[in-house]
Write a protein that holds these residues in place. Structure first.
Motif, PDB file in Angstrom:
ATOM      1  N   VAL A 248       0.835  -1.206   0.000  1.00 54.90           N
ATOM      2  CA  VAL A 248       0.000   0.000   0.000  1.00 54.90           C
ATOM      3  C   VAL A 248       0.865   1.249   0.000  1.00 54.90           C
ATOM      4  O   VAL A 248       0.631   2.202  -0.760  1.00 54.90           O
ATOM      5  N   VAL A 249       1.882   1.264   0.839  1.00 54.16           N
ATOM      6  CA  VAL A 249       2.755   2.439   0.947  1.00 54.16           C
ATOM      7  C   VAL A 249       3.488   2.694  -0.360  1.00 54.16           C
ATOM      8  O   VAL A 249       3.594   3.843  -0.818  1.00 54.16           O
ATOM      9  N   ASP A 250       3.990   1.630  -0.998  1.00 56.67           N
ATOM     10  CA  ASP A 250       4.711   1.798  -2.260  1.00 56.67           C
ATOM     11  C   ASP A 250       3.790   2.313  -3.364  1.00 56.67           C
ATOM     12  O   ASP A 250       4.228   3.038  -4.260  1.00 56.67           O
ATOM     13  N   GLY A 251       2.519   1.931  -3.278  1.00 61.12           N
ATOM     14  CA  GLY A 251       1.595   2.349  -4.330  1.00 61.12           C
ATOM     15  C   GLY A 251       1.007   3.727  -4.139  1.00 61.12           C
ATOM     16  O   GLY A 251       1.005   4.551  -5.055  1.00 61.12           O
ATOM     17  N   ASP A 252       0.502   3.997  -2.947  1.00 58.36           N
ATOM     18  CA  ASP A 252      -0.226   5.253  -2.711  1.00 58.36           C
ATOM     19  C   ASP A 252       0.336   6.092  -1.574  1.00 58.36           C
ATOM     20  O   ASP A 252      -0.234   7.125  -1.231  1.00 58.36           O
ATOM     21  N   GLY A 253       1.420   5.633  -0.945  1.00 64.70           N
ATOM     22  CA  GLY A 253       1.942   6.378   0.191  1.00 64.70           C
ATOM     23  C   GLY A 253       1.131   6.082   1.450  1.00 64.70           C
ATOM     24  O   GLY A 253       0.271   5.202   1.467  1.00 64.70           O
ATOM     25  N   TRP A 254       1.408   6.818   2.487  1.00 65.82           N
ATOM     26  CA  TRP A 254       0.731   6.593   3.758  1.00 65.82           C
ATOM     27  C   TRP A 254      -0.676   7.177   3.703  1.00 65.82           C
ATOM     28  O   TRP A 254      -0.867   8.345   3.464  1.00 65.82           O
ATOM     29  N   ASN A 255      -1.663   6.313   3.925  1.00 63.27           N
ATOM     30  CA  ASN A 255      -3.051   6.758   3.897  1.00 63.27           C
ATOM     31  C   ASN A 255      -3.884   5.868   4.818  1.00 63.27           C
ATOM     32  O   ASN A 255      -3.355   5.040   5.560  1.00 63.27           O
ATOM     33  N   LEU A 256      -5.196   5.997   4.724  1.00 65.24           N
ATOM     34  CA  LEU A 256      -6.086   5.221   5.583  1.00 65.24           C
ATOM     35  C   LEU A 256      -5.966   3.727   5.322  1.00 65.24           C
ATOM     36  O   LEU A 256      -6.074   2.912   6.256  1.00 65.24           O
ATOM     37  N   ASP A 257      -5.739   3.355   4.074  1.00 65.88           N
ATOM     38  CA  ASP A 257      -5.621   1.928   3.748  1.00 65.88           C
ATOM     39  C   ASP A 257      -4.458   1.277   4.497  1.00 65.88           C
ATOM     40  O   ASP A 257      -4.529   0.092   4.866  1.00 65.88           O
ATOM     41  N   VAL A 258      -3.393   2.020   4.698  1.00 60.23           N
ATOM     42  CA  VAL A 258      -2.250   1.478   5.435  1.00 60.23           C
ATOM     43  C   VAL A 258      -2.676   1.091   6.844  1.00 60.23           C
ATOM     44  O   VAL A 258      -2.380  -0.011   7.332  1.00 60.23           O
ATOM     45  N   ALA A 259      -3.389   1.994   7.502  1.00 59.84           N
ATOM     46  CA  ALA A 259      -3.854   1.727   8.864  1.00 59.84           C
ATOM     47  C   ALA A 259      -4.824   0.548   8.885  1.00 59.84           C
ATOM     48  O   ALA A 259      -4.766  -0.309   9.782  1.00 59.84           O
ATOM     49  N   LEU A 260      -5.701   0.468   7.883  1.00 59.70           N
ATOM     50  CA  LEU A 260      -6.686  -0.606   7.846  1.00 59.70           C
ATOM     51  C   LEU A 260      -6.026  -1.968   7.609  1.00 59.70           C
ATOM     52  O   LEU A 260      -6.379  -2.962   8.254  1.00 59.70           O
ATOM     53  N   VAL A 261      -5.079  -2.015   6.682  1.00 60.06           N
ATOM     54  CA  VAL A 261      -4.377  -3.266   6.395  1.00 60.06           C
ATOM     55  C   VAL A 261      -3.570  -3.705   7.611  1.00 60.06           C
ATOM     56  O   VAL A 261      -3.535  -4.902   7.961  1.00 60.06           O
ATOM     57  N   CYS A 262      -2.919  -2.756   8.259  1.00 61.25           N
ATOM     58  CA  CYS A 262      -2.145  -3.062   9.471  1.00 61.25           C
ATOM     59  C   CYS A 262      -3.054  -3.626  10.553  1.00 61.25           C
ATOM     60  O   CYS A 262      -2.743  -4.646  11.190  1.00 61.25           O
ATOM     61  N   LEU A 263      -4.189  -2.980  10.757  1.00 60.25           N
ATOM     62  CA  LEU A 263      -5.146  -3.434  11.759  1.00 60.25           C
ATOM     63  C   LEU A 263      -5.695  -4.805  11.399  1.00 60.25           C
ATOM     64  O   LEU A 263      -5.813  -5.695  12.261  1.00 60.25           O
ATOM     65  N   ALA A 264      -6.038  -5.005  10.130  1.00 57.89           N
ATOM     66  CA  ALA A 264      -6.641  -6.268   9.705  1.00 57.89           C
ATOM     67  C   ALA A 264      -5.673  -7.437   9.867  1.00 57.89           C
ATOM     68  O   ALA A 264      -6.031  -8.479  10.442  1.00 57.89           O
ATOM     69  N   GLY A 265      -4.460  -7.294   9.354  1.00 51.20           N
ATOM     70  CA  GLY A 265      -3.490  -8.387   9.425  1.00 51.20           C
ATOM     71  C   GLY A 265      -3.087  -8.708  10.849  1.00 51.20           C
ATOM     72  O   GLY A 265      -3.045  -9.876  11.255  1.00 51.20           O
ATOM     73  N   THR A 266      -2.800  -7.658  11.618  1.00 53.71           N
ATOM     74  CA  THR A 266      -2.398  -7.865  13.011  1.00 53.71           C
ATOM     75  C   THR A 266      -3.563  -8.416  13.826  1.00 53.71           C
ATOM     76  O   THR A 266      -3.390  -9.326  14.641  1.00 53.71           O
ATOM     77  N   GLY A 267      -4.756  -7.860  13.606  1.00 52.11           N
ATOM     78  CA  GLY A 267      -5.922  -8.325  14.348  1.00 52.11           C
ATOM     79  C   GLY A 267      -6.262  -9.772  14.044  1.00 52.11           C
ATOM     80  O   GLY A 267      -6.620 -10.544  14.940  1.00 52.11           O
ATOM     81  N   LEU A 268      -6.146 -10.165  12.777  1.00 52.66           N
ATOM     82  CA  LEU A 268      -6.429 -11.541  12.398  1.00 52.66           C
ATOM     83  C   LEU A 268      -5.426 -12.495  13.047  1.00 52.66           C
ATOM     84  O   LEU A 268      -5.811 -13.534  13.619  1.00 52.66           O
ATOM     85  N   THR A 269      -4.147 -12.146  12.980  1.00 52.92           N
ATOM     86  CA  THR A 269      -3.110 -12.981  13.597  1.00 52.92           C
ATOM     87  C   THR A 269      -3.309 -13.064  15.106  1.00 52.92           C
ATOM     88  O   THR A 269      -3.190 -14.133  15.707  1.00 52.92           O
ATOM     89  N   PHE A 270      -3.626 -11.919  15.723  1.00 50.36           N
ATOM     90  CA  PHE A 270      -3.823 -11.877  17.166  1.00 50.36           C
ATOM     91  C   PHE A 270      -5.025 -12.732  17.573  1.00 50.36           C
ATOM     92  O   PHE A 270      -4.974 -13.478  18.563  1.00 50.36           O
ATOM     93  N   GLY A 271      -6.097 -12.641  16.801  1.00 46.32           N
ATOM     94  CA  GLY A 271      -7.287 -13.428  17.099  1.00 46.32           C
ATOM     95  C   GLY A 271      -7.038 -14.920  16.962  1.00 46.32           C
ATOM     96  O   GLY A 271      -7.523 -15.729  17.777  1.00 46.32           O
TER      97      GLY A 271
END
Length: 427
Positions: A248-271
């Motif tokens: 996401v960062v390489d494509g569009d830079g830092w944006n809301l999608d970065v935070a969402l992907v980070c939350l989703a991947g980490t949250g899924l692994t944590f769960g």
């Protein structure tokens, strides 16, 4: 002034040769050793290579080749780890001989890992299975394992027959593994031989544990070892999350999608981590050593595989975000949703097996989980952003967590008490 007191050397202050007479199955505070943790690091590499190869083939749309290669790879990795861990639980002396042989086994794991990419490539191209390097690594590990069992058979006469049963099974299968190095068989013949050789190796533990009195493995220790390998496998989810974020960062830079992907991947692994440790493995194995250890021990192979495959799916999501994947958004979401579904389903099945009980609450929780997984696929079909699809997927294990914390823990405690009571009555 008082005279300085002398300090008695701790038994582990040196690593002189010790008698391999077997560990105490009731040993208090038995935990994983630093050597076992070091040994597990080699499996970080093996799992990582298997996941990356699976993600690459999935992103190319080569699903059959990816699944075949991944199934072969994860079974080989897990099988090697299981053999070492159960032996160490029973006979770890931590002397210089045991340490040195373990180092040899670590070399074998790394050789096996190096052989994973050419094995995947040969399956993808439809050629003869190129597993020579993999099998070479496996041979190195198994020769070291035979040495360990022979040492235990000599130094623990009471369990000599059980140890020899392991030696015979491993040695017989070893001849077949060596044949696979020097002869170039077709994919079908090779997989058939792998199944046959695995069956031969499984005969050893069955005979040793059920007919000859078994080995002194420690229930709480082996449960901890499996939990640690589950955490290592979950590390692929973290790696996949980082890959997705970077995409996401390489494509569009830092944006809301970065935070969402980070939350989703980490949250899924944590769960996924949270719900794994709801299994009362140690307590049940302690009271039902023979009756429930085999299915529990080998049944973890698909559990570990589904964890690693989830991390690979997150890698595929990263490829999709980077526009490097040649599959649709629905297929991309399925590469994550399917292994998550398998993982959660297998955990519920293992819970029911361990406690010999099917709870109506579990059926509702599984239904809720299925709805969440279906919602993520529907979101992909509606062309919702990939980050949002992953956010929806993140809630799949949360259904179980909420159900457990809200009232499921009482069901678990009641079922566990009944199971332990049955175990006491059977003794």
């Amino acid at each position: 002034m008082s005279e300085p007191t002398s300090i008695e050397p701790h038994p582990s202050a040196h690593h002189h040769v010790a008698r391999m007479s077997g560990r105490d199955t009731l040993e208090h505070h038995r935990t994983a050793t630093t050597l076992e943790l070091l040994f597990d690091l080699t499996f970080v590499i093996a799992f990582s290579l298997a996941a990356s190869q699976l993600a690459h083939l999935f992103a190319e749309g080569h699903f059959t080749a990816g699944l075949m290669g991944f199934g072969f790879a994860t079974f080989a990795i897990c099988w090697a780890w299981i053999n070492f861990s159960w032996f160490a639980s029973a006979y770890d002396t931590d002397d210089w001989i045991f340490r040195s042989v373990t180092m040899v086994q670590m070399v074998g794991v790394l050789i096996l890992a190096i052989g994973l990419p050419p094995m995947f490539e040969s399956i993808d191209k439809g050629e003869h299975l190129n597993n020579g390097v993999m099998v070479l690594g496996y041979v190195v590990m198994r020769v070291a394992m035979v040495f360990q069992w022979l040492r235990a058979s000599r130094q623990n006469p009471a369990r000599r027959q059980a140890c020899i049963a392991y030696v015979k099974a491993i040695s017989a299968a070893q001849l077949g593994w060596i044949v696979l190095i020097f002869f170039d068989f077709s994919l079908v013949v090779t997989f058939a031989m792998v199944v046959a050789l695995t069956a031969v190796e499984m005969v050893g533990p069955c005979i040793a544990e059920m007919r000859y009195g078994g080995t002194p493995w420690h229930a709480h220790h082996i449960a901890e070892r499996y939990g640690l390998l589950a955490i290592i496998a979950l590390g692929e989810g973290v790696v996949g999350t980082v890959a997705s974020i970077s995409a996401v960062v390489d494509g569009d830079g830092w944006n809301l999608d970065v935070a969402l992907v980070c939350l989703a991947g980490t949250g899924l692994t944590f769960g996924m981590w949270w719900i794994y440790f709801l299994l009362p493995s140690a307590e049940v194995l302690h009271h039902h050593r023979l009756k429930r250890s085999f299915v529990w021990g080998y049944g973890h192979i698909p559990i570990f595989a589904s964890i690693v495959a989830t991390g690979a799916g997150l890698h595929v999501a990263a490829y999709y975000i980077e526009h490097k994947a040649h599959i649709s958004s629905v297929a991309t979401v399925l590469t994550v949703a399917v292994p998550v579904a398998l993982y959660i389903g297998l955990l519920y099945a293992m819970y029911a097996y361990l406690l010999r009980q099917t709870d109506r609450l579990h059926l509702w929780l599984l239904f809720g989980t299925a709805l969440v997984l279906a919602a993520s696929v529907v979101a992909a079909m509606a062309w919702l952003d990939m980050a949002m699809c992953l956010i929806i997927l993140m809630f799949a294990p949360v259904v179980t967590i909420v159900g457990y914390e809200a009232g499921g823990h009482r069901h678990r405690m009641a079922a566990l008490e009944r199971s332990l009571h049955e175990g006491e009555a059977a003794r």
